[in-house]
Design an enzyme around this catalytic site. Structure first.
Site, PDB file in Angstrom:
ATOM      1  CG  ASN A  20      16.385  -8.934 -61.280  1.00 16.79           C
ATOM      2  OD1 ASN A  20      15.757  -9.852 -60.752  1.00 16.79           O
ATOM      3  ND2 ASN A  20      16.659  -8.889 -62.578  1.00 16.79           N
ATOM      4  CD1 TRP A  21      18.607 -10.026 -54.839  1.00 20.87           C
ATOM      5  CD2 TRP A  21      17.344 -11.274 -53.474  1.00 20.87           C
ATOM      6  NE1 TRP A  21      18.791  -9.556 -53.560  1.00 20.87           N
ATOM      7  CE2 TRP A  21      18.035 -10.303 -52.703  1.00 20.87           C
ATOM      8  CE3 TRP A  21      16.488 -12.166 -52.824  1.00 20.87           C
ATOM      9  CZ2 TRP A  21      17.886 -10.218 -51.320  1.00 20.87           C
ATOM     10  CZ3 TRP A  21      16.347 -12.074 -51.441  1.00 20.87           C
ATOM     11  CH2 TRP A  21      17.042 -11.103 -50.692  1.00 20.87           C
ATOM     12  CE  LYS A  22      19.734 -10.687 -63.319  1.00 21.19           C
ATOM     13  NZ  LYS A  22      20.550 -10.558 -64.492  1.00 21.19           N
ATOM     14  CG  HIS A  41      15.159  -8.887 -66.752  1.00 18.41           C
ATOM     15  ND1 HIS A  41      16.052  -9.721 -67.368  1.00 18.41           N
ATOM     16  CD2 HIS A  41      15.879  -8.098 -65.920  1.00 18.41           C
ATOM     17  CE1 HIS A  41      17.271  -9.446 -66.922  1.00 18.41           C
ATOM     18  NE2 HIS A  41      17.195  -8.466 -66.045  1.00 18.41           N
ATOM     19  N   GLY A  75      21.527  -6.344 -60.588  1.00 19.31           N
ATOM     20  CA  GLY A  75      21.464  -7.805 -60.542  1.00 19.31           C
ATOM     21  C   GLY A  75      22.519  -8.358 -59.599  1.00 19.31           C
ATOM     22  N   GLY A  76      23.644  -8.784 -60.174  1.00 22.28           N
ATOM     23  CA  GLY A  76      24.709  -9.450 -59.418  1.00 22.28           C
ATOM     24  C   GLY A  76      25.083  -8.757 -58.116  1.00 22.28           C
TER      25      GLY A  76
HETATM   26  P1  PGA Z   1      23.565  -7.126 -63.540  1.00 24.13           P
HETATM   27  O1  PGA Z   1      22.030  -7.445 -63.917  1.00 24.13           O
HETATM   28  O2  PGA Z   1      23.541  -5.987 -62.541  1.00 24.13           O
HETATM   29  O3  PGA Z   1      24.089  -8.384 -62.949  1.00 24.13           O
HETATM   30  O4  PGA Z   1      24.244  -6.719 -64.806  1.00 24.13           O
HETATM   31  C1  PGA Z   1      21.079  -6.441 -64.048  1.00 24.13           C
HETATM   32  C2  PGA Z   1      19.733  -7.024 -64.363  1.00 24.13           C
HETATM   33  O5  PGA Z   1      19.661  -8.064 -65.045  1.00 24.13           O
HETATM   34  O6  PGA Z   1      18.694  -6.488 -63.939  1.00 24.13           O
END
Ligand code: PGA
Length: 248
Positions: free
Chosen positions: A10-12, A95, A233-234
């Site tokens: 999930n690249w946001k 999300h 995410g990250g």
């Molecule tokens: P994170 O984010 O791996 O950076 O904790 C996960 C997400 O928001 O899907």
């Protein structure tokens, strides 16, 4: 029963179209024979380029949000049909950042889920409790509400979607749920799913864990019987760490 596993990045709000193309092109040979399905939820503006770069590779491109209406006067929004047309095959819905920052509630999320399914976009429905809710022993209550309301009206025999358990306290904090806590919640979610979809059908629905997934913790999470993959995410923004998670 053995379920297909998924690692979803999930690249946001990160990466331009050209950065997405470079990432997909470099990642493709590294994950060509990986066991989990490899999905990337990219920003809207990068979908077309990323999907074109991912063609014929073991990488599926999707979106991070969708509007609940088919079309209309909704300035700044995007429809399921537009996402499909741009090359998205799946969409993340619900999300915690959408729920919290953009005030999306369960009924809006439910309408998005139904609209996405109608347009043949695979839904990744996110649920998760806050730290406060966990401390108040409300985890099960919160999750069953999010899951039941989010999936309201989905036909009993429709199992082509994914659930992601993302405890809000674990997202972007570096503090992942322990494999035991995650497994406990996942098996609870499967019980809730079996109430709507029958036990047999619920057994087919992949449940992913998300929240500070890293190369260091992916194996122990994946050892759990009800954890079918991860929403990352990250660590999905960097080829090396994402590749290590996919090929854990
Ligand atoms: P994170 O984010 O791996 O950076 O904790 C996960 C997400 O928001 O899907």
């Amino acid at each position: 029963m053995s379920r297909q596993s998924y690692i979803i990045g999930n690249w946001k709000m990160y990466k331009t179209g050209s950065e997405a193309v470079q990432f997909v092109t470099e990642l493709a040979p590294l994950v060509a024979s990986s066991n989990p399905h490899v999905y990337l939820a990219v920003p809207f503006s990068s979908i077309y380029q990323a999907a074109t770069a991912a063609e014929k590779h073991h990488i599926v491109i999707g979106a991070q949000n969708v509007h609940d209406e088919k079309e209309g006067a909704f300035t700044g929004e995007i429809s399921a049909l537009m996402l499909k047309d741009a090359g998205a095959e799946f969409v993340i819905i619900g999300h915690s950042e959408r729920r919290k920052i953009f005030k999306e509630d369960d009924s809006f999320i439910n309408r998005k889920v139904l609209q996405a399914m109608k347009n043949d976009l695979k839904v990744v429905l996110c649920v998760g409790e806050t730290l406060e809710e966990r401390k108040q022993h409300k985890t099960e209550e919160v999750l069953s509400k999010q899951l039941e309301k989010g999936l309201k009206g989905v036909p009993k025999d429709y199992t082509d979607f994914i659930v992601a358990y993302e405890p809000v306290w674990a997202i972007g904090t570096g503090i992942a749920a322990t494999p035991e806590i995650a497994q406990e919640v996942h098996s609870f979610l499967r019980v809730i799913l079996s109430e709507q979809f029958s036990k047999n059908n619920a057994a087919k629905i992949p449940i992913l864990y998300g929240g500070s997934v890293k190369p260091e913790n992916i194996s122990s999470l994946m050892e759990q019987s009800d954890i079918d993959g991860a929403l990352v995410g990250g660590a999905s923004l960097n080829i090396e760490s994402f590749n290590k998670i996919v090929n854990f």
